[in-house]
Design an enzyme around this catalytic site. Structure first.
Site, mmCIF file in Angstrom:
data_model
loop_
_atom_site.group_PDB
_atom_site.id
_atom_site.type_symbol
_atom_site.label_atom_id
_atom_site.label_comp_id
_atom_site.label_asym_id
_atom_site.label_seq_id
_atom_site.Cartn_x
_atom_site.Cartn_y
_atom_site.Cartn_z
ATOM 1 C CE LYS A 263 -3.380 -1.268 -3.176
ATOM 2 N NZ LYS A 263 -2.536 -1.608 -4.151
ATOM 3 C CG ASP B 120 0.717 -1.983 -2.158
ATOM 4 O OD1 ASP B 120 1.615 -1.351 -2.472
ATOM 5 O OD2 ASP B 120 -0.146 -2.393 -3.261
ATOM 6 C CD GLU C 232 2.100 -5.350 -2.566
ATOM 7 O OE1 GLU C 232 2.061 -5.337 -3.855
ATOM 8 O OE2 GLU C 232 1.246 -5.621 -1.657
ATOM 9 C CG ASP D 264 3.118 -4.866 -7.598
ATOM 10 O OD1 ASP D 264 3.332 -5.315 -8.410
ATOM 11 O OD2 ASP D 264 1.766 -4.629 -7.143
ATOM 12 C CE LYS E 299 -0.231 -6.640 -8.034
ATOM 13 N NZ LYS E 299 -0.521 -5.207 -8.319
#
Length: 355
Positions: free
Chosen positions: A166, A196, A222, A247, A269
């Protein structure tokens, strides 16, 4: 069919920090539907992507409101059920819980696991990444060692093959770079590392980082930009040396045609899409447009991650690790084998209570 709703709280082994904040625990919702002596299980968890958050309380209220309307229906009457969910404007997390429970019920009625009901092959499942949240270089290195069983906390896993880092640190690009270098130094044997940013960069920072990350051997980026800045993704798409996945910018299959000229892949998701039905629709839509598919999670327990694991033979990348980071996961389902989250042979989801 009868519907029962129950909350449960899970605590993370490692608190997770992303560009929008830190999470250490969540209160999720366990949904059970019963019909003809068969019980199907589903789960919802709170999440937010910068718009109106879907809280545990709001999800529970919506499920309690629709439960009486579903009593007269059979789990096989999916068109009617889907119409009711649309008419009552059920939040996507609540839809996901019901949809997963209905799939679990059907699989149990057929006495087949969902992956087999769909005709999928478990040997096509790729390794899942485990996530390292935003932190100092020293803490990031320790977190990697903990996951690998080399730190002060015994790791629950063996055979980790992929990491997701992250980034989008509020302290800037230099902080992101220092953390990533620390992670690489802590796990030199792991070559599958993705990043991400959770919308933590602007387009210029994202472009600079894409070249630097490519030099570091990173596989893809991402959600580099915030949801709502999709127009700027086109610049990255044409100039970045790394594939761009989204996302938060992609909730359902309806979003995909608007993104095909500016991204290389999407992250699906269950809580965001509204369940396995829509997730499968998104997979086929994305592949029809030539996009790659990643399957991901929020603060999902083994129940919800096992549900998505049944679709994982169709995915190019997996990030189904949230249940692996729980201290008190009440469920057992898919197993972690050689870096992969693999569903079992039991009917439906194949999820049971932890002994």
């Amino acid at each position: 069919m009868q519907i029962q709703i129950q909350t449960f709280t899970v605590h993370k082994r490692f608190a997770l920090t992303i560009s929008r904040g830190t999470t250490a625990q969540t209160t999720n919702i366990w949904v059970r539907i019963e019909h003809d002596g068969i019980e199907g299980w589903g789960e919802a968890a709170p999440f937010s992507v910068g718009e109106k958050p879907q809280t545990t309380e709001a999800i529970a209220r919506s499920l309690q409101a629709i439960a009486p309307l579903l009593k007269a229906l059979n789990p096989l009457e999916r068109q009617r059920i889907d119409r009711l969910m649309a008419e009552t404007r059920l939040p996507s997390a609540a839809r996901a819980a019901l949809d997963v429970a209905l799939h679990d019920w059907v699989g149990k009625q057929a006495n087949l696991p969902l992956w087999q009901l769909w005709g999928l092959e478990r040997d096509r499942i790729v390794p899942t990444s485990v996530t390292i949240g935003i932190s100092s270089p020293e803490d990031a290195k320790q977190r990697v060692w903990d996951w690998l069983g080399k730190g002060t906390i015994a790791a629950p896993l063996q055979g980790i093959q992929a990491l997701k880092i992250k980034l989008g640190n509020p302290d800037g690009m230099e902080a992101d770079q220092a953390m990533l270098l620390a992670v690489k130094a802590a796990a030199p044997h792991i070559s599958q590392i993705s990043v991400d940013a959770n919308g933590g960069w602007n387009v210029n920072t994202a472009l600079k980082m894409s070249f630097w990350l490519a030099d570091q051997g990173i596989t893809y980026i991402e959600q580099p930009l915030l949801k709502g800045q999709e127009a700027d993704l086109a610049k990255l798409y044409y100039q970045s040396p790394l594939p761009i996945f989204v996302d938060e910018s992609c909730f359902t299959s309806r979003d995909i045609p608007l993104l095909v000229d500016r991204v290389h892949g999407i992250n699906i998701k269950l809580l965001k899409s509204g369940g396995l039905s829509e997730a499968l629709r998104m997979i086929h839509t994305a592949k029809a447009f030539g996009l790659k598919v990643m399957l991901g999670c929020y603060s999902d327990s083994s129940l919800l991650n096992t549900a998505l694991a049944h679709l994982s033979p169709l995915a190019d990348h997996l990030d189904l690790d949230s249940h692996l980071n729980l201290l008190d996961d009440p469920f057992v389902g898919a197993v972690f084998q050689n870096g992969r989250v693999v569903p079992n042979n039991q009917p439906g989801l194949g999820v049971r209570f932890r002994n």
